[in-house]
Scaffold this motif. Sequence first.
Motif, PDB file in Angstrom:
ATOM      1  N   PRO A  92       8.051 -17.790  13.362  1.00  0.00           N
ATOM      2  CA  PRO A  92       7.547 -18.831  12.454  1.00  0.00           C
ATOM      3  C   PRO A  92       7.748 -18.449  10.989  1.00  0.00           C
ATOM      4  CG  PRO A  92       5.917 -18.270  14.121  1.00  0.00           C
ATOM      5  CD  PRO A  92       7.032 -17.277  14.239  1.00  0.00           C
ATOM      6  N   TYR A  93       8.113 -19.434  10.182  1.00  0.00           N
ATOM      7  CA  TYR A  93       8.398 -19.190   8.765  1.00  0.00           C
ATOM      8  C   TYR A  93       7.195 -18.586   8.055  1.00  0.00           C
ATOM      9  CZ  TYR A  93      10.123 -19.989   4.059  1.00  0.00           C
ATOM     10  OH  TYR A  93      10.538 -19.825   2.769  1.00  0.00           O
ATOM     11  N   GLY A  94       5.998 -19.074   8.332  1.00  0.00           N
ATOM     12  CA  GLY A  94       4.803 -18.557   7.677  1.00  0.00           C
ATOM     13  C   GLY A  94       4.575 -17.090   7.959  1.00  0.00           C
ATOM     14  N   ARG A  95       4.911 -16.657   9.157  1.00  0.00           N
ATOM     15  CA  ARG A  95       4.736 -15.252   9.517  1.00  0.00           C
ATOM     16  C   ARG A  95       5.701 -14.376   8.719  1.00  0.00           C
ATOM     17  NH1 ARG A  95       4.492 -12.797  15.602  1.00  0.00           N
ATOM     18  NH2 ARG A  95       4.241 -10.659  14.956  1.00  0.00           N
ATOM     19  N   ARG A  96       6.938 -14.850   8.536  1.00  0.00           N
ATOM     20  CA  ARG A  96       7.903 -14.091   7.729  1.00  0.00           C
ATOM     21  C   ARG A  96       7.422 -13.986   6.299  1.00  0.00           C
ATOM     22  NH1 ARG A  96      13.014 -17.223   9.986  1.00  0.00           N
ATOM     23  NH2 ARG A  96      11.715 -18.820   9.096  1.00  0.00           N
ATOM     24  N   ASP A  97       6.890 -15.076   5.762  1.00  0.00           N
ATOM     25  CA  ASP A  97       6.354 -15.049   4.400  1.00  0.00           C
ATOM     26  C   ASP A  97       5.197 -14.063   4.283  1.00  0.00           C
ATOM     27  OD1 ASP A  97       8.148 -16.943   3.535  1.00  0.00           O
ATOM     28  OD2 ASP A  97       6.712 -18.601   3.561  1.00  0.00           O
ATOM     29  N   ALA A  98       4.320 -14.070   5.276  1.00  0.00           N
ATOM     30  CA  ALA A  98       3.171 -13.167   5.258  1.00  0.00           C
ATOM     31  C   ALA A  98       3.634 -11.714   5.333  1.00  0.00           C
ATOM     32  CB  ALA A  98       2.231 -13.493   6.415  1.00  0.00           C
ATOM     33  N   ALA A  99       4.622 -11.440   6.173  1.00  0.00           N
ATOM     34  CA  ALA A  99       5.143 -10.075   6.290  1.00  0.00           C
ATOM     35  C   ALA A  99       5.783  -9.643   4.978  1.00  0.00           C
ATOM     36  CB  ALA A  99       6.142  -9.973   7.433  1.00  0.00           C
ATOM     37  N   ALA A 100       6.547 -10.529   4.356  1.00  0.00           N
ATOM     38  CA  ALA A 100       7.190 -10.206   3.077  1.00  0.00           C
ATOM     39  C   ALA A 100       6.127  -9.930   2.013  1.00  0.00           C
ATOM     40  CB  ALA A 100       8.106 -11.341   2.633  1.00  0.00           C
ATOM     41  N   MET A 101       5.069 -10.747   2.002  1.00  0.00           N
ATOM     42  CA  MET A 101       3.982 -10.561   1.040  1.00  0.00           C
ATOM     43  C   MET A 101       3.276  -9.226   1.291  1.00  0.00           C
ATOM     44  SD  MET A 101       2.068 -11.692  -1.471  1.00  0.00           S
ATOM     45  CE  MET A 101       2.063 -13.453  -1.609  1.00  0.00           C
ATOM     46  N   LEU A 102       3.004  -8.906   2.554  1.00  0.00           N
ATOM     47  CA  LEU A 102       2.346  -7.643   2.874  1.00  0.00           C
ATOM     48  C   LEU A 102       3.175  -6.461   2.387  1.00  0.00           C
ATOM     49  CD1 LEU A 102       0.170  -5.903   4.225  1.00  0.00           C
ATOM     50  CD2 LEU A 102       1.497  -6.098   6.346  1.00  0.00           C
ATOM     51  N   HIS A 103       4.468  -6.481   2.653  1.00  0.00           N
ATOM     52  CA  HIS A 103       5.317  -5.364   2.237  1.00  0.00           C
ATOM     53  C   HIS A 103       5.404  -5.263   0.713  1.00  0.00           C
ATOM     54  CE1 HIS A 103       6.381  -4.119   6.234  1.00  0.00           C
ATOM     55  NE2 HIS A 103       6.560  -5.387   6.551  1.00  0.00           N
ATOM     56  N   ALA A 104       5.431  -6.408   0.046  1.00  0.00           N
ATOM     57  CA  ALA A 104       5.448  -6.393  -1.420  1.00  0.00           C
ATOM     58  C   ALA A 104       4.138  -5.829  -1.966  1.00  0.00           C
ATOM     59  CB  ALA A 104       5.694  -7.795  -1.962  1.00  0.00           C
ATOM     60  N   LEU A 105       3.023  -6.202  -1.358  1.00  0.00           N
ATOM     61  CA  LEU A 105       1.728  -5.677  -1.793  1.00  0.00           C
ATOM     62  C   LEU A 105       1.619  -4.182  -1.519  1.00  0.00           C
ATOM     63  CD1 LEU A 105      -0.602  -8.582  -0.615  1.00  0.00           C
ATOM     64  CD2 LEU A 105      -0.085  -7.957  -2.989  1.00  0.00           C
ATOM     65  N   LEU A 106       2.057  -3.753  -0.348  1.00  0.00           N
ATOM     66  CA  LEU A 106       2.017  -2.325  -0.022  1.00  0.00           C
ATOM     67  C   LEU A 106       2.860  -1.510  -0.996  1.00  0.00           C
ATOM     68  CD1 LEU A 106       2.209  -2.410   3.874  1.00  0.00           C
ATOM     69  CD2 LEU A 106       0.239  -1.725   2.481  1.00  0.00           C
ATOM     70  N   ALA A 107       3.949  -2.087  -1.470  1.00  0.00           N
ATOM     71  CA  ALA A 107       4.833  -1.381  -2.398  1.00  0.00           C
ATOM     72  C   ALA A 107       4.163  -1.132  -3.749  1.00  0.00           C
ATOM     73  CB  ALA A 107       6.124  -2.165  -2.597  1.00  0.00           C
ATOM     74  N   THR A 108       3.081  -1.860  -4.053  1.00  0.00           N
ATOM     75  CA  THR A 108       2.385  -1.650  -5.322  1.00  0.00           C
ATOM     76  C   THR A 108       1.466  -0.429  -5.282  1.00  0.00           C
ATOM     77  OG1 THR A 108       0.469  -3.054  -4.781  1.00  0.00           O
ATOM     78  CG2 THR A 108       2.396  -4.144  -5.789  1.00  0.00           C
ATOM     79  N   LEU A 109       1.198   0.089  -4.082  1.00  0.00           N
ATOM     80  CA  LEU A 109       0.296   1.241  -3.941  1.00  0.00           C
ATOM     81  C   LEU A 109       1.065   2.554  -4.026  1.00  0.00           C
ATOM     82  CD1 LEU A 109      -1.829   0.031  -0.873  1.00  0.00           C
ATOM     83  CD2 LEU A 109      -2.414  -0.162  -3.309  1.00  0.00           C
ATOM     84  N   ASP A 110       0.406   3.588  -4.530  1.00  0.00           N
ATOM     85  CA  ASP A 110       1.033   4.913  -4.491  1.00  0.00           C
ATOM     86  C   ASP A 110       0.978   5.422  -3.045  1.00  0.00           C
ATOM     87  OD1 ASP A 110      -1.406   6.455  -3.994  1.00  0.00           O
ATOM     88  OD2 ASP A 110      -1.896   6.163  -6.096  1.00  0.00           O
ATOM     89  N   ASP A 111       1.702   6.486  -2.767  1.00  0.00           N
ATOM     90  CA  ASP A 111       1.827   6.992  -1.394  1.00  0.00           C
ATOM     91  C   ASP A 111       0.479   7.299  -0.751  1.00  0.00           C
ATOM     92  OD1 ASP A 111       4.574   6.784  -1.480  1.00  0.00           O
ATOM     93  OD2 ASP A 111       4.908   8.918  -1.864  1.00  0.00           O
ATOM     94  N   ASP A 112      -0.429   7.928  -1.484  1.00  0.00           N
ATOM     95  CA  ASP A 112      -1.720   8.318  -0.918  1.00  0.00           C
ATOM     96  C   ASP A 112      -2.546   7.109  -0.499  1.00  0.00           C
ATOM     97  OD1 ASP A 112      -1.142  11.012  -1.299  1.00  0.00           O
ATOM     98  OD2 ASP A 112      -2.126  11.087  -3.261  1.00  0.00           O
ATOM     99  N   LYS A 113      -2.647   6.134  -1.388  1.00  0.00           N
ATOM    100  CA  LYS A 113      -3.424   4.937  -1.072  1.00  0.00           C
ATOM    101  C   LYS A 113      -2.743   4.118   0.023  1.00  0.00           C
ATOM    102  CE  LYS A 113      -5.329   4.445  -5.704  1.00  0.00           C
ATOM    103  NZ  LYS A 113      -4.387   5.188  -6.524  1.00  0.00           N
ATOM    104  N   ARG A 114      -1.430   4.014  -0.038  1.00  0.00           N
ATOM    105  CA  ARG A 114      -0.691   3.238   0.954  1.00  0.00           C
ATOM    106  C   ARG A 114      -0.911   3.815   2.356  1.00  0.00           C
ATOM    107  NH1 ARG A 114       5.690   1.965   0.669  1.00  0.00           N
ATOM    108  NH2 ARG A 114       5.124   2.031  -1.509  1.00  0.00           N
TER     109      ARG A 114
END
Length: 166
Positions: A92-114
């Motif tokens: 589903p398209y919404g799931r791909r968007d959610a996954a992309a958003m999650l990965h983009a958000l995770l990329a904002t964290l430093d290694d320890d917090k991530r």
Amino acid sequence: MVLAEVYRAHHKFVWRSLLRLGIPEARVEDAVHELFLVVARKLPEFAGRSSLRTWLFAIALRVAQSFRRDAGRERRHLERLEHEPRSDASEPYGRRDAAAMLHALLATLDDDKRAVYIMVELEGMTAPEIAEALGVKLPTVYTRLRAARLAMERAAEEMSAPRRSP
């Protein structure tokens, strides 16, 4: 314990963890391979003081960190975050968007917090397991988790805020 059994039982967990730790989807299989090479060497030394998943996540964390140290790989990683991740057409398209958003958000964290955020929120690990896997004290886990949650909230707010044109 036999390597083939560990691989069959934990491949999906390892793959998911490496992807969430910032390995670009196109490179995850390479990272999985590298991780299981480490497991093959270290499995006889595994004493069972922690769960196998905790031990594998600790290895995944180190593999992911070494992959991201390479400047070229980091550049490609950031470029991939700008695009929707590949998936099959039946997803589903919404799931791909959610996954992309999650990965983009995770990329904002430093290694320890991530690492702590992924282990708690996405993998359901306990704080004592995480403290052992990362070699930190329990209060450090809670501090990193609290900071990661706040950072994720702020990043989500920034991403969803309407953009003003100049």
